[in-house]
Design a protein around this motif. Structure first.
Motif, PDB file in Angstrom:
ATOM      1  N   PRO A  90     -18.070  38.119   4.091  1.00 34.54           N
ATOM      2  CA  PRO A  90     -18.340  37.150   5.159  1.00 34.54           C
ATOM      3  C   PRO A  90     -17.244  37.129   6.232  1.00 34.54           C
ATOM      4  O   PRO A  90     -17.541  37.006   7.420  1.00 34.54           O
ATOM      5  CB  PRO A  90     -18.405  35.809   4.425  1.00 34.54           C
ATOM      6  CG  PRO A  90     -18.744  36.154   3.015  1.00 34.54           C
ATOM      7  CD  PRO A  90     -18.134  37.494   2.761  1.00 34.54           C
ATOM      8  N   LEU A  91     -15.992  37.247   5.813  1.00 31.49           N
ATOM      9  CA  LEU A  91     -14.903  37.261   6.797  1.00 31.49           C
ATOM     10  C   LEU A  91     -15.003  38.488   7.700  1.00 31.49           C
ATOM     11  O   LEU A  91     -14.816  38.393   8.918  1.00 31.49           O
ATOM     12  CB  LEU A  91     -13.537  37.236   6.094  1.00 31.49           C
ATOM     13  CG  LEU A  91     -13.147  35.927   5.426  1.00 31.49           C
ATOM     14  CD1 LEU A  91     -11.893  36.117   4.570  1.00 31.49           C
ATOM     15  CD2 LEU A  91     -12.931  34.828   6.449  1.00 31.49           C
ATOM     16  N   LEU A  92     -15.308  39.635   7.118  1.00 34.43           N
ATOM     17  CA  LEU A  92     -15.413  40.860   7.904  1.00 34.43           C
ATOM     18  C   LEU A  92     -16.576  40.791   8.891  1.00 34.43           C
ATOM     19  O   LEU A  92     -16.447  41.209  10.045  1.00 34.43           O
ATOM     20  CB  LEU A  92     -15.559  42.078   6.989  1.00 34.43           C
ATOM     21  CG  LEU A  92     -15.548  43.432   7.673  1.00 34.43           C
ATOM     22  CD1 LEU A  92     -14.235  43.657   8.428  1.00 34.43           C
ATOM     23  CD2 LEU A  92     -15.745  44.542   6.643  1.00 34.43           C
TER      24      LEU A  92
ATOM     25  N   SER B 207     -17.825  38.098  10.287  1.00 42.78           N
ATOM     26  CA  SER B 207     -17.423  37.191  11.370  1.00 42.78           C
ATOM     27  C   SER B 207     -16.388  37.857  12.276  1.00 42.78           C
ATOM     28  O   SER B 207     -16.450  37.718  13.497  1.00 42.78           O
ATOM     29  CB  SER B 207     -16.837  35.906  10.797  1.00 42.78           C
ATOM     30  OG  SER B 207     -17.825  35.204  10.109  1.00 42.78           O
ATOM     31  N   ALA B 208     -15.455  38.560  11.682  1.00 45.53           N
ATOM     32  CA  ALA B 208     -14.429  39.241  12.473  1.00 45.53           C
ATOM     33  C   ALA B 208     -15.051  40.301  13.368  1.00 45.53           C
ATOM     34  O   ALA B 208     -14.643  40.472  14.524  1.00 45.53           O
ATOM     35  CB  ALA B 208     -13.385  39.868  11.553  1.00 45.53           C
ATOM     36  N   TYR B 209     -16.074  40.991  12.865  1.00 40.63           N
ATOM     37  CA  TYR B 209     -16.754  41.989  13.684  1.00 40.63           C
ATOM     38  C   TYR B 209     -17.411  41.323  14.893  1.00 40.63           C
ATOM     39  O   TYR B 209     -17.336  41.817  16.016  1.00 40.63           O
ATOM     40  CB  TYR B 209     -17.800  42.741  12.858  1.00 40.63           C
ATOM     41  CG  TYR B 209     -18.619  43.688  13.693  1.00 40.63           C
ATOM     42  CD1 TYR B 209     -18.096  44.906  14.109  1.00 40.63           C
ATOM     43  CD2 TYR B 209     -19.905  43.354  14.099  1.00 40.63           C
ATOM     44  CE1 TYR B 209     -18.830  45.764  14.894  1.00 40.63           C
ATOM     45  CE2 TYR B 209     -20.646  44.201  14.879  1.00 40.63           C
ATOM     46  CZ  TYR B 209     -20.102  45.415  15.275  1.00 40.63           C
ATOM     47  OH  TYR B 209     -20.843  46.258  16.073  1.00 40.63           O
ATOM     48  N   LEU B 210     -18.025  40.188  14.655  1.00 41.70           N
ATOM     49  CA  LEU B 210     -18.675  39.484  15.759  1.00 41.70           C
ATOM     50  C   LEU B 210     -17.650  38.944  16.744  1.00 41.70           C
ATOM     51  O   LEU B 210     -17.922  38.849  17.945  1.00 41.70           O
ATOM     52  CB  LEU B 210     -19.548  38.360  15.226  1.00 41.70           C
ATOM     53  CG  LEU B 210     -20.758  38.836  14.410  1.00 41.70           C
ATOM     54  CD1 LEU B 210     -21.413  37.675  13.699  1.00 41.70           C
ATOM     55  CD2 LEU B 210     -21.754  39.557  15.298  1.00 41.70           C
TER      56      LEU B 210
ATOM     57  N   VAL C 267      -9.143  40.561   9.843  1.00 42.00           N
ATOM     58  CA  VAL C 267      -9.249  39.949   8.518  1.00 42.00           C
ATOM     59  C   VAL C 267      -7.940  40.124   7.756  1.00 42.00           C
ATOM     60  O   VAL C 267      -7.431  39.192   7.135  1.00 42.00           O
ATOM     61  CB  VAL C 267     -10.438  40.531   7.719  1.00 42.00           C
ATOM     62  CG1 VAL C 267     -10.436  40.009   6.290  1.00 42.00           C
ATOM     63  CG2 VAL C 267     -11.756  40.193   8.391  1.00 42.00           C
ATOM     64  N   GLN C 268      -7.370  41.331   7.826  1.00 40.61           N
ATOM     65  CA  GLN C 268      -6.092  41.576   7.146  1.00 40.61           C
ATOM     66  C   GLN C 268      -5.009  40.633   7.661  1.00 40.61           C
ATOM     67  O   GLN C 268      -4.252  40.053   6.895  1.00 40.61           O
ATOM     68  CB  GLN C 268      -5.649  43.030   7.350  1.00 40.61           C
ATOM     69  CG  GLN C 268      -6.453  44.033   6.590  1.00 40.61           C
ATOM     70  CD  GLN C 268      -6.132  44.020   5.102  1.00 40.61           C
ATOM     71  OE1 GLN C 268      -5.164  43.434   4.651  1.00 40.61           O
ATOM     72  NE2 GLN C 268      -6.974  44.685   4.327  1.00 40.61           N
TER      73      GLN C 268
END
Length: 175
Positions: free
Chosen positions: A18-20, A22-25, A37-38
């Motif tokens: 889920p974090l990835l 959202s980060a992509y968006l 994310v990292q």
């Protein structure tokens, strides 16, 4: 596992997907999303004992991620807008409307960082206005106005009725 991790590795395993997404968006680029994310998890890990004791540690990580993405966006030159090459879509994607979805993502990347963050948290992560306001560090009214303006800008960027319908389906229609 070190004794001072207190469940952090398990949290990362559960929330990575889920974090990835959202980060992509938020970033519009897979490698930048992974970096985001990292970075958010690194900042969170430093304070993990306090964060784990919170009612919503995931909300804290989203807030760190949004703030970091906004900070990165400010430092980046305005001339560069990441674009996905046409061949990044997987051939085995089960969605019939992959092209429309890519156009929606491209329109999303044109929005200012805070407006984009509100839309990602509200509609892609399905968070309430209050939760989004808490993560963004603003009022519920600001979330409502940013969401309204952001949705209108997305609709303006998507030039056909078909694409507007797709945007409404992907984002959902909320009162």
């Amino acid at each position: 596992m070190r004794p001072d991790d207190d469940g952090f590795p398990e949290f990362v395993r559960q929330q990575w997907g889920p974090l990835l997404r959202s980060a992509y968006l938020l970033t519009g680029d897979r490698s930048h999303a992974e970096d985001l994310v990292q970075a958010a998890l690194e900042k969170t890990h430093r304070k993990w004992r306090k964060v784990a004791a919170m009612d919503a540690p995931t909300a804290y990580v989203y807030r760190v991620m949004v703030n970091t993405a906004t900070s990165w966006r400010r430092r980046r030159s305005w001339g560069e807008i990441p674009q996905l090459p046409a061949d990044t879509a997987r051939a085995d994607d089960p969605y019939e409307q992959i092209e429309h979805r890519q156009q929606l993502y491209a329109a999303l990347r044109k929005l200012p960082p805070k407006m984009r963050a509100v839309l990602v948290l509200r509609y892609f992560q399905d968070m309430s206005e209050a939760d989004t306001a808490d993560i963004m560090g603003c009022s519920v009214g600001s979330v409502k106005s940013q969401a309204s303006r952001g949705l209108q800008r997305l609709r303006d960027h998507l030039d056909t009725t078909d694409l507007r319908f797709t945007a409404d389906n992907l984002l959902g229609s909320r009162p």
